[in-house]
Design an enzyme around this catalytic site. Sequence first.
Site, short mmCIF file in Angstrom:
data_model
loop_
_atom_site.label_atom_id
_atom_site.label_comp_id
_atom_site.label_asym_id
_atom_site.label_seq_id
_atom_site.Cartn_x
_atom_site.Cartn_y
_atom_site.Cartn_z
N GLU A 65 49.48 -11.11 -13.39
CA GLU A 65 48.43 -11.53 -14.22
C GLU A 65 48.42 -12.37 -15.28
O GLU A 65 48.16 -13.19 -15.73
CB GLU A 65 47.34 -10.76 -14.49
CG GLU A 65 46.22 -11.31 -15.96
CD GLU A 65 45.59 -10.20 -15.84
OE1 GLU A 65 44.22 -9.91 -15.50
OE2 GLU A 65 46.14 -8.65 -16.51
N HIS A 160 46.27 -6.15 -24.79
CA HIS A 160 46.08 -7.07 -24.60
C HIS A 160 43.99 -7.38 -24.37
O HIS A 160 43.94 -6.02 -24.45
CB HIS A 160 46.48 -8.18 -22.95
CG HIS A 160 47.87 -8.26 -22.54
ND1 HIS A 160 48.45 -7.55 -22.04
CD2 HIS A 160 48.43 -9.26 -22.87
CE1 HIS A 160 49.52 -8.38 -21.29
NE2 HIS A 160 49.57 -9.38 -22.63
N CYS A 247 46.36 -6.77 -14.08
CA CYS A 247 47.77 -6.91 -14.37
C CYS A 247 48.54 -7.53 -13.16
O CYS A 247 49.08 -8.21 -13.18
CB CYS A 247 48.69 -6.69 -15.61
SG CYS A 247 48.97 -4.70 -15.53
C1 CIR Z 1 54.46 -6.26 -20.94
O1 CIR Z 1 54.67 -5.38 -21.85
O2 CIR Z 1 54.23 -6.63 -20.76
C2 CIR Z 1 54.08 -5.06 -19.32
N1 CIR Z 1 55.10 -3.92 -20.00
C3 CIR Z 1 53.10 -4.13 -19.35
C4 CIR Z 1 51.88 -5.77 -19.07
C5 CIR Z 1 50.89 -5.85 -18.88
N2 CIR Z 1 50.01 -7.53 -18.22
C6 CIR Z 1 48.30 -6.94 -17.91
O3 CIR Z 1 47.70 -6.17 -18.32
N3 CIR Z 1 48.55 -8.21 -18.02
#
Ligand code: CIR
Length: 255
Positions: A65, A160, A247
């Site tokens: 995502e 986010h 995500c």
């Molecule tokens: C991050 O910190 O980028 C990843 N560990 C988690 C990303 C989660 N993404 C989302 O909720 N869209």
Amino acid sequence: MLIAITREVSPAIAHCELTHLQRQPIDYALACQQHRAYQTALAELGCEVHTLPAEAELPDSVFVEDTAIVLEEVAVITRPGAESRRAETASMARALQPYRLLRFIQAPATVDGGDVLRVGKRLYVGLSTRSNQAAIEQMQTWLEPYGYTVQGVPVTGCLHLKSAVTQLAADTLLINPQWVDATVFGDMKLIEVDPAEAYAANVVMAGGGLIYPANFPRTRLKLAALGLPLKIVDVSELQKAEGAVTCCSLIFDAE
Ligand code: CIR
């Protein structure tokens, strides 16, 4: 046809970025199993699931995502806020190329797709540790000609914007008002998460159904009482990587 793009879990997921969570061991085999169940839920909701191969060098790459914002007219390829995630976008651009005109966010702008909440022709963009005003300005330039408005929304306490608020139905949002100012969302109906379940505001809406995590029983009861069609998935291992259900896919209509 409704397409959902996903990517297999990276074998390096234990080295994921973490902002608000403490690192915990992640069971890779279980993460893969949970991810498969999530893909099955998408398929059951009518999505044709396209799966990109795992990226051994990119720990967070299952969280597709964050790499793009796919609208009817155009797909915006992001420039993720975390440097370690920037290389995830090239393969997503290739995957989206057959379906959409592409626009690429340029430095110094950064934005993660997890910060972009679309409600009709309105895009709310979380001003988080990952996404900045320059990205909002680039998106305004490209998207306002298609009739979209792009509005920054301060986010505190979570990664986010979509950790704090997602869409449940055409006129309804699911929200944790501790992390985002609820008055921003105008005339939308708001359902609040149970105060004991801070992370419970992230739900996937696809094909007339909803995909929702198993570990928020109080908020889930609230949603079930509204008669909403919920598909429950256990994503405990992906949650340890600060991920949620939205995500792990990019969902869009295609010819
Ligand atoms: C991050 O910190 O980028 C990843 N560990 C988690 C990303 C989660 N993404 C989302 O909720 N869209």
